[in-house]
Scaffold this active site. Sequence first.
Site, PDB file in Angstrom:
ATOM      1  N   CYS A  79      29.827  24.195  -6.990  1.00  0.00           N
ATOM      2  CA  CYS A  79      29.358  23.000  -7.463  1.00  0.00           C
ATOM      3  C   CYS A  79      29.423  22.070  -6.161  1.00  0.00           C
ATOM      4  O   CYS A  79      28.492  22.092  -5.373  1.00  0.00           O
ATOM      5  CB  CYS A  79      30.345  22.239  -8.568  1.00  0.00           C
ATOM      6  N   HIS A 178      31.242  26.520 -12.321  1.00  0.00           N
ATOM      7  CA  HIS A 178      32.465  26.508 -12.217  1.00  0.00           C
ATOM      8  C   HIS A 178      33.384  27.664 -12.738  1.00  0.00           C
ATOM      9  O   HIS A 178      33.847  27.419 -13.662  1.00  0.00           O
ATOM     10  CB  HIS A 178      33.213  25.280 -12.769  1.00  0.00           C
ATOM     11  N   GLU A 180      36.174  28.401 -12.066  1.00  0.00           N
ATOM     12  CA  GLU A 180      37.362  28.314 -12.139  1.00  0.00           C
ATOM     13  C   GLU A 180      37.736  27.525 -13.439  1.00  0.00           C
ATOM     14  O   GLU A 180      39.175  27.507 -13.639  1.00  0.00           O
ATOM     15  CB  GLU A 180      37.971  27.409 -10.727  1.00  0.00           C
TER      16      GLU A 180
HETATM   17  N1  GLN Z   1      27.613  15.936  -8.605  1.00  0.00           N
HETATM   18  C1  GLN Z   1      28.792  16.171  -7.993  1.00  0.00           C
HETATM   19  C2  GLN Z   1      28.192  15.974  -6.340  1.00  0.00           C
HETATM   20  O1  GLN Z   1      27.386  15.787  -6.336  1.00  0.00           O
HETATM   21  C3  GLN Z   1      29.092  17.725  -8.266  1.00  0.00           C
HETATM   22  C4  GLN Z   1      29.733  18.049  -9.571  1.00  0.00           C
HETATM   23  C5  GLN Z   1      30.683  18.922  -9.593  1.00  0.00           C
HETATM   24  O2  GLN Z   1      31.292  19.472  -8.657  1.00  0.00           O
HETATM   25  N2  GLN Z   1      31.185  19.196 -10.950  1.00  0.00           N
HETATM   26  O3  GLN Z   1      29.062  16.317  -5.663  1.00  0.00           O
END
Ligand code: GLN
Length: 204
Positions: A79, A178, A180
């Site tokens: 992410c 994710h 994790e």
């Molecule tokens: N929207 C977040 C960002 O721009 C990422 C979100 C996440 O890691 N769950 O970093």
Amino acid sequence: MLRVGVLALQGDFREHITSLTSLNVAVQKVRNPEELKTVNALVIPGGESTTISMLTKRVGLLEPLRKFVKDGFAVYGSCAGMILLSDNVKDAIEGQETFGGIDMVVRRNAFGRQVDSFETDLKFKGITDPAIRAVFIRAPWVESVGSSVEVLAEVIDESGTKHPVAVRSGNLLATSFHPELTGDNRVHKFFVENICRQLASSKG
Ligand code: GLN
């Protein structure tokens, strides 16, 4: 023994540490350049990419992390970690920097414009059944990839367009979701077995 670091400045690094712990590797938090020197692979957690990049600058890790990627070490980002491994970010905040390494364009918060969080089952190339339960939280998607990048999983949006959500480029792995957070550590296992250990054995 393989020593996998987890960038531990912000985000869900504790969950990544838990996912890695059962994989017979040494796991260690990375919070400064000295700690980075002691690991031979790295995980960049989910969280907020703008905050993580600001904090890495503050602790003097931005350039060492860029070098770590360039030097060919194995790195996995989930992410926010995917955003940080991308060469090109859309909807970044002004001045937002990445570590780069993967020749792709990602759009921050791409799913967020439709729905903040959702879960779905994904087919993931290289991981056999059952499907991976993928949790997306204000997630990026990949808009385009260069020829060095292999797409491992994708989702189809409401208009029928496919968006890559897991990619690999050499020793770099990134997912929009994710793993994790689900208690299923098969994506971490894929990273450790197919990337980290392969790299270690090719180096002898
Ligand atoms: N929207 C977040 C960002 O721009 C990422 C979100 C996440 O890691 N769950 O970093």
